[in-house]
Write an enzyme that holds these catalytic residues in place. Structure first.
Site, PDB file in Angstrom:
ATOM      1  N   ARG A  54     -10.287  31.055  16.177  1.00 25.07           N
ATOM      2  CA  ARG A  54     -11.297  30.123  16.686  1.00 25.07           C
ATOM      3  C   ARG A  54     -11.435  30.139  18.206  1.00 25.07           C
ATOM      4  NH1 ARG A  54      -9.936  28.627  11.991  1.00 25.07           N
ATOM      5  NH2 ARG A  54      -7.933  29.244  12.805  1.00 25.07           N
ATOM      6  N   THR A  55     -10.324  30.088  18.902  1.00 25.56           N
ATOM      7  CA  THR A  55     -10.414  29.930  20.358  1.00 25.56           C
ATOM      8  C   THR A  55     -11.108  31.137  20.979  1.00 25.56           C
ATOM      9  OG1 THR A  55      -8.402  28.623  20.280  1.00 25.56           O
ATOM     10  CG2 THR A  55      -9.090  29.404  22.446  1.00 25.56           C
ATOM     11  N   LYS A  83       3.409  48.571  28.621  1.00 28.06           N
ATOM     12  CA  LYS A  83       4.040  49.550  29.520  1.00 28.06           C
ATOM     13  C   LYS A  83       4.914  48.861  30.555  1.00 28.06           C
ATOM     14  CE  LYS A  83      -0.045  52.558  29.470  1.00 28.06           C
ATOM     15  NZ  LYS A  83      -1.111  53.046  30.358  1.00 28.06           N
ATOM     16  N   ARG A 104      -4.583  33.469  26.646  1.00 28.45           N
ATOM     17  CA  ARG A 104      -3.550  32.880  25.779  1.00 28.45           C
ATOM     18  C   ARG A 104      -2.304  33.736  25.906  1.00 28.45           C
ATOM     19  NH1 ARG A 104      -4.529  31.078  19.671  1.00 28.45           N
ATOM     20  NH2 ARG A 104      -5.378  29.321  20.833  1.00 28.45           N
ATOM     21  N   HIS A 132      -2.787  23.291  25.596  1.00 32.75           N
ATOM     22  CA  HIS A 132      -3.976  23.963  25.058  1.00 32.75           C
ATOM     23  C   HIS A 132      -5.176  23.059  25.392  1.00 32.75           C
ATOM     24  CE1 HIS A 132      -6.671  26.200  22.663  1.00 32.75           C
ATOM     25  NE2 HIS A 132      -6.009  26.292  21.530  1.00 32.75           N
TER      26      HIS A 132
HETATM   27  C1  NCD Z   1      -3.867  26.034  17.670  1.00 32.90           C
HETATM   28  C2  NCD Z   1      -3.046  26.804  18.694  1.00 32.90           C
HETATM   29  O1  NCD Z   1      -3.245  27.988  18.899  1.00 32.90           O
HETATM   30  O2  NCD Z   1      -2.199  26.133  19.291  1.00 32.90           O
HETATM   31  N1  NCD Z   1      -4.946  26.789  17.170  1.00 32.90           N
HETATM   32  C3  NCD Z   1      -6.156  26.766  17.811  1.00 32.90           C
HETATM   33  O3  NCD Z   1      -6.274  27.197  18.936  1.00 32.90           O
HETATM   34  N2  NCD Z   1      -7.183  26.207  17.173  1.00 32.90           N
HETATM   35  C4  NCD Z   1      -3.062  25.422  16.603  1.00 32.90           C
HETATM   36  C5  NCD Z   1      -2.129  26.280  15.801  1.00 32.90           C
HETATM   37  O4  NCD Z   1      -2.053  27.497  15.988  1.00 32.90           O
HETATM   38  O5  NCD Z   1      -1.473  25.714  14.951  1.00 32.90           O
END
Ligand code: NCD
Length: 308
Positions: A54-55, A83, A104, A132
């Site tokens: 999703r993100t 590397k 991320r 997040h």
């Molecule tokens: C979350 C995350 O990555 O922290 N997912 C997301 O970005 N929607 C929650 C999760 O992974 O449980």
């Protein structure tokens, strides 16, 4: 003004600035042509050193809908990190190619470090079990859209509150709103970290820690379910023992208010039974869609194409 700003931690934006973003996201949601093509010629780098559906997709969809373009990688195996390149060097490169970076990374603090080496805004799309903040934007926009307000609500967080970074960011942000009560429902081993509790106490925010979901249900306006974060456990046996501590099913939701909304950042594993998906209180798929609108608002604001 959000132009040129990074978003590493929830506290980087004030409540007034968040409010401006939500208003902008609501305008975009009502009129999908609004801001279309406003980011033409701009590039977004999406650097995902950890899995995401999703993100990453909602950021890419957001940038493409604004008329901009995306470049990046969806797994570290395809970057020079394998590397041995340092994060600082990767960021120096990406920031010389793109107008903004979404990253991320499994390490807590990685986004803060990246923001120090970048010449362009850095958006934290998750740094280990820490924060997040753009999921918080998604969560708050959903609450605002479905309940019409963010103040004076009782919110229950259930599941892995120790490693769940979405819980950390959302609870810290909610603590700045008025008359919020939070119930943290988890097994003792997965309690909310002390540093978050300290933050809530400093702001005099009302909260309680609980172990039983059914008992807490009748009080809640929002139930925020989370998955047990398997990838952050040192020991697989502990994960297996704790993973199904809470499963929201029809019997449990029956004790909830009629106007309750059930949120989940997704992915769901087992913690919400699929029978709940057709309950009008299930809001997690709508929540994922709001995530794209609020990310459009965020990108338009930090890239300066929309005066906030
Ligand atoms: C979350 C995350 O990555 O922290 N997912 C997301 O970005 N929607 C929650 C999760 O992974 O449980």
């Amino acid at each position: 003004m959000l132009k040129g700003r990074s978003l590493v931690e929830p506290k980087d934006f004030s409540i007034e600035e968040l409010d401006g973003l939500f208003q902008l996201a609501e305008k975009i949601e009502k009129d999908e042509k609004y801001l279309r093509d406003s980011c033409r010629g701009k590039l977004l780098a999406t650097l995902f050193f950890e899995p995401s559906t999703r993100t990453r997709l909602s950021f890419e969809a957001a940038m493409l809908r604004l008329g901009g373009s995306c470049l990046g990688f969806a797994e570290p195996g395809s970057s020079s990190a394998v590397k041995g390149e340092s994060l600082a060097d990767t960021i120096r490169m990406a920031s010389s190619y793109a107008d903004a970076i979404v990253m991320r990374n499994p390490k807590e603090g990685a986004a803060l470090l990246a923001s120090r080496y970048s010449n362009v805004p850095v958006i934290n799309a998750g740094d280990g079990g820490h924060h997040h903040p753009t999921q918080t934007l998604t969560d708050l926009l959903t609450i605002r859209q479905l309940l019409g307000k963010i103040d004076s609500l009782t919110i229950g967080f259930c599941g892995d509150l120790k490693f769940g970074r979405t819980v950390h960011s959302l609870s810290k942000t909610l603590a700045h709103y008025n008359k919020i009560k939070m119930l943290f429902i988890s097994p003792l081993e997965l309690n909310l970290p002390e540093y978050i509790k300290k933050y809530l106490k400093k702001l005099n925010c009302e909260f309680e820690e609980k172990e039983n979901l059914e008992e807490s249900m009748p009080e809640l306006d929002v139930l925020y379910m989370t998955r047990v974060q398997r990838e952050r456990f040192f020991n697989e046996d502990d994960y297996i023992r704790l993973k199904d501590t809470y499963v929201l099913d029809s019997d449990k939701i029956a004790c909830g208010k009629e106007k309750l909304i059930v949120l989940h950042p997704l992915p769901r594993v087992n913690e919400i039974s699929v029978e709940i998906d057709s309950d009008p209180r299930a809001a997690y798929f709508k929540q994922a869609k709001y995530g794209m609108y609020v990310r459009m608002a965020l990108l338009a604001s930090i890239l300066g194409v929309e005066a906030d």
